[in-house]
Design a protein around this motif. Structure first.
Motif, PDB file in Angstrom:
ATOM      1  N   LEU A   6      33.804 -40.509  62.594  1.00  9.91           N
ATOM      2  CA  LEU A   6      34.823 -40.816  63.597  1.00  9.91           C
ATOM      3  C   LEU A   6      35.014 -42.320  63.780  1.00  9.91           C
ATOM      4  CD1 LEU A   6      34.103 -38.160  66.395  1.00  9.91           C
ATOM      5  CD2 LEU A   6      35.976 -38.177  64.731  1.00  9.91           C
ATOM      6  N   PHE A   7      33.919 -43.085  63.770  1.00  9.16           N
ATOM      7  CA  PHE A   7      33.990 -44.507  64.113  1.00  9.16           C
ATOM      8  C   PHE A   7      33.630 -45.437  62.952  1.00  9.16           C
ATOM      9  CE2 PHE A   7      32.873 -42.138  68.013  1.00  9.16           C
ATOM     10  CZ  PHE A   7      34.004 -42.436  68.769  1.00  9.16           C
ATOM     11  N   GLU A   8      33.384 -44.856  61.757  1.00  6.76           N
ATOM     12  CA  GLU A   8      33.086 -45.636  60.551  1.00  6.76           C
ATOM     13  C   GLU A   8      31.887 -46.574  60.744  1.00  6.76           C
ATOM     14  OE1 GLU A   8      36.604 -47.571  59.203  1.00  6.76           O
ATOM     15  OE2 GLU A   8      37.639 -45.701  58.729  1.00  6.76           O
ATOM     16  N   ILE A   9      30.872 -46.057  61.421  1.00  9.56           N
ATOM     17  CA  ILE A   9      29.609 -46.783  61.577  1.00  9.56           C
ATOM     18  C   ILE A   9      28.649 -46.270  60.501  1.00  9.56           C
ATOM     19  CG2 ILE A   9      27.691 -47.319  63.140  1.00  9.56           C
ATOM     20  CD1 ILE A   9      29.539 -46.581  65.460  1.00  9.56           C
ATOM     21  N   PRO A  10      27.910 -47.150  59.828  1.00  7.06           N
ATOM     22  CA  PRO A  10      26.973 -46.698  58.789  1.00  7.06           C
ATOM     23  C   PRO A  10      26.013 -45.620  59.311  1.00  7.06           C
ATOM     24  CG  PRO A  10      27.174 -49.075  58.727  1.00  7.06           C
ATOM     25  CD  PRO A  10      27.918 -48.619  59.955  1.00  7.06           C
ATOM     26  N   LEU A  11      25.919 -44.527  58.566  1.00  8.66           N
ATOM     27  CA  LEU A  11      25.075 -43.400  58.977  1.00  8.66           C
ATOM     28  C   LEU A  11      23.621 -43.808  59.130  1.00  8.66           C
ATOM     29  CD1 LEU A  11      24.713 -40.356  59.487  1.00  8.66           C
ATOM     30  CD2 LEU A  11      24.497 -40.062  57.017  1.00  8.66           C
ATOM     31  N   SER A  12      23.118 -44.644  58.226  1.00  8.03           N
ATOM     32  CA  SER A  12      21.714 -45.047  58.260  1.00  8.03           C
ATOM     33  C   SER A  12      21.364 -45.757  59.564  1.00  8.03           C
ATOM     34  CB  SER A  12      21.399 -45.957  57.074  1.00  8.03           C
ATOM     35  OG  SER A  12      22.263 -47.085  57.054  1.00  8.03           O
ATOM     36  N   ILE A  13      22.274 -46.594  60.061  1.00  7.86           N
ATOM     37  CA  ILE A  13      22.030 -47.318  61.314  1.00  7.86           C
ATOM     38  C   ILE A  13      22.044 -46.364  62.500  1.00  7.86           C
ATOM     39  CG2 ILE A  13      22.968 -49.061  62.888  1.00  7.86           C
ATOM     40  CD1 ILE A  13      23.970 -50.577  60.431  1.00  7.86           C
ATOM     41  N   LEU A  14      23.010 -45.441  62.520  1.00  5.10           N
ATOM     42  CA  LEU A  14      23.104 -44.479  63.622  1.00  5.10           C
ATOM     43  C   LEU A  14      21.857 -43.613  63.723  1.00  5.10           C
ATOM     44  CD1 LEU A  14      26.812 -43.252  63.359  1.00  5.10           C
ATOM     45  CD2 LEU A  14      25.751 -44.375  65.329  1.00  5.10           C
ATOM     46  N   ILE A  15      21.363 -43.144  62.584  1.00  3.48           N
ATOM     47  CA  ILE A  15      20.175 -42.283  62.591  1.00  3.48           C
ATOM     48  C   ILE A  15      18.969 -43.016  63.156  1.00  3.48           C
ATOM     49  CG2 ILE A  15      18.469 -41.216  61.052  1.00  3.48           C
ATOM     50  CD1 ILE A  15      20.749 -40.089  59.433  1.00  3.48           C
ATOM     51  N   LEU A  16      18.795 -44.262  62.764  1.00  8.52           N
ATOM     52  CA  LEU A  16      17.668 -45.046  63.279  1.00  8.52           C
ATOM     53  C   LEU A  16      17.779 -45.246  64.794  1.00  8.52           C
ATOM     54  CD1 LEU A  16      16.927 -47.886  60.692  1.00  8.52           C
ATOM     55  CD2 LEU A  16      15.406 -46.037  61.409  1.00  8.52           C
ATOM     56  N   ILE A  17      18.960 -45.639  65.264  1.00 10.46           N
ATOM     57  CA  ILE A  17      19.145 -45.945  66.681  1.00 10.46           C
ATOM     58  C   ILE A  17      18.974 -44.694  67.546  1.00 10.46           C
ATOM     59  CG2 ILE A  17      20.835 -46.682  68.410  1.00 10.46           C
ATOM     60  CD1 ILE A  17      21.980 -48.585  66.303  1.00 10.46           C
ATOM     61  N   LEU A  18      19.612 -43.598  67.143  1.00 11.58           N
ATOM     62  CA  LEU A  18      19.567 -42.379  67.956  1.00 11.58           C
ATOM     63  C   LEU A  18      18.192 -41.729  67.966  1.00 11.58           C
ATOM     64  CD1 LEU A  18      23.005 -40.694  67.064  1.00 11.58           C
ATOM     65  CD2 LEU A  18      22.414 -42.074  69.069  1.00 11.58           C
ATOM     66  N   ASN A  19      17.399 -41.972  66.923  1.00  8.81           N
ATOM     67  CA  ASN A  19      16.079 -41.345  66.842  1.00  8.81           C
ATOM     68  C   ASN A  19      14.989 -42.107  67.594  1.00  8.81           C
ATOM     69  OD1 ASN A  19      15.756 -38.798  65.346  1.00  8.81           O
ATOM     70  ND2 ASN A  19      16.818 -39.898  63.709  1.00  8.81           N
ATOM     71  N   ILE A  20      15.241 -43.361  67.963  1.00  6.93           N
ATOM     72  CA  ILE A  20      14.207 -44.174  68.610  1.00  6.93           C
ATOM     73  C   ILE A  20      13.636 -43.509  69.869  1.00  6.93           C
ATOM     74  CG2 ILE A  20      13.795 -46.326  69.888  1.00  6.93           C
ATOM     75  CD1 ILE A  20      15.562 -47.736  67.830  1.00  6.93           C
ATOM     76  N   PRO A  21      14.468 -43.075  70.838  1.00  4.78           N
ATOM     77  CA  PRO A  21      13.889 -42.442  72.033  1.00  4.78           C
ATOM     78  C   PRO A  21      13.192 -41.120  71.733  1.00  4.78           C
ATOM     79  CG  PRO A  21      16.283 -42.269  72.048  1.00  4.78           C
ATOM     80  CD  PRO A  21      15.931 -43.202  70.955  1.00  4.78           C
ATOM     81  N   LEU A  22      13.679 -40.384  70.731  1.00  2.00           N
ATOM     82  CA  LEU A  22      13.081 -39.088  70.391  1.00  2.00           C
ATOM     83  C   LEU A  22      11.718 -39.263  69.726  1.00  2.00           C
ATOM     84  CD1 LEU A  22      16.218 -37.172  69.062  1.00  2.00           C
ATOM     85  CD2 LEU A  22      15.462 -37.551  71.405  1.00  2.00           C
ATOM     86  N   ILE A  23      11.605 -40.304  68.886  1.00  2.00           N
ATOM     87  CA  ILE A  23      10.318 -40.588  68.255  1.00  2.00           C
ATOM     88  C   ILE A  23       9.294 -41.024  69.307  1.00  2.00           C
ATOM     89  CG2 ILE A  23       9.132 -42.150  66.673  1.00  2.00           C
ATOM     90  CD1 ILE A  23      10.699 -39.885  65.364  1.00  2.00           C
TER      91      ILE A  23
END
Length: 290
Positions: free
Chosen positions: A53-70
């Motif tokens: 939707l926003f053309e943000i690199p997938l690798s960066i999104l996965i790292l950022i969104l997973n930080i609180p879950l980890i």
């Protein structure tokens, strides 16, 4: 000295398999699934939607969104899990970035669904089996499971159904259905690769340090233990511990037992159904003891 060498060897094998699993999972996503707009579940699925939707690199999104879950996983399973999860997730993200430049293996959506789901399942299964994590959804599901009557599998499935519903609204119902099919294929392959690991497992531990080990299991994993008296034909008096846990906790349990009692004997059993209430958190334990 032999124990130290054995431990180093086990850690080396674990990190090699975490490497293989992370790379395979990333390859499946970038060369089979994502080019055909087929989503994985969990944080990865959310990241794919946001990336498209926003053309943000997938690798960066996965790292950022997973930080609180980890972090949630670290609070429940300790430093060992944190190290393996961070290693797996960084390698997974770097591999996603590298494989994003490759062309799709196939444009046939059914082939992409089946083979992409299978390869993804092999990769994620290896990571889970050796105590790592490429998606923090199960860490949060584990916490919710401990505080409710829901199983980890039910919580993860609920999260994923919401993700696929959103995907259906954005990309079309056919893509949502293919994504759901991929999820079931991946889940079954994960079970196969991880030696049939189900959401619920039971452990029988024969040890001479029953009380200390039971306390450590409760401290690290938040799981209560039933202690039984046992007697070996040759080894004599022993304590037998019985514990119900989830698949992502099995690696930590085995590691804990090896650290506390190298002579302990561990059997991991499959649990098809749990009937009755079992203690999942400190509040229930306190009420039971009061």
């Amino acid at each position: 000295m032999e124990y130290i060498k054995s431990k180093k060897y086990q850690n080396l094998i674990a990190f090699i398999m975490l490497t293989v699993g992370s790379i395979l999972a990333a390859y499946a996503l970038e060369t089979f699934l994502i080019p055909n707009t087929i989503l994985d579940g969990g944080v990865t699925g959310i990241s794919i939607i946001l990336s498209k939707l926003f053309e943000i690199p997938l690798s960066i999104l996965i790292l950022i969104l997973n930080i609180p879950l980890i972090y949630v996983g670290y609070r429940n399973m300790g430093v060992g899990f944190l190290i393996r999860a961070i290693y797996s997730m960084i390698l997974f993200s770097l591999s996603l970035s590298y494989f994003s430049y490759l062309e799709s293996v196939t444009n046939q959506i059914l082939l992409a669904t089946v083979f992409g789901g299978a390869i993804l399942g092999i990769g994620v299964g290896l990571v889970i089996h050796f105590g790592g994590c490429v998606d923090g959804t199960e860490s949060v599901a584990l916490v919710i499971s401990k505080k409710t009557s829901l199983s980890v599998g039910q919580v993860v499935l609920f999260f994923n159904l919401i993700i696929y519903l959103v995907a259906g609204l954005i990309f079309g119902i056919d893509r949502a259905l293919y994504s759901l099919l991929t999820y079931f294929i991946t889940f079954k392959v994960i079970d196969f690769v991880s030696e049939g690991l189900e959401q619920a497992k039971a452990a029988l531990i024969v040890t001479e340090k029953g009380t200390d080990m039971a306390n450590e299991i409760y401290k690290r994993l938040g799981r209560t233990v039933t202690k039984l008296k046992g007697k070996g034909l040759i080894s004599g008096e022993k304590e037998v511990l019985y514990c119900v846990l989830t698949r992502i906790e099995v690696y930590e349990l085995k590691k804990l037992c090896q650290e506390m009692d190298q002579s302990s004997f561990i059997t991991i059993l499959e649990v098809s159904e749990i009937i009755g209430e079992h203690i999942k958190n400190n509040k229930k334990l306190k009420k039971k003891n009061s």
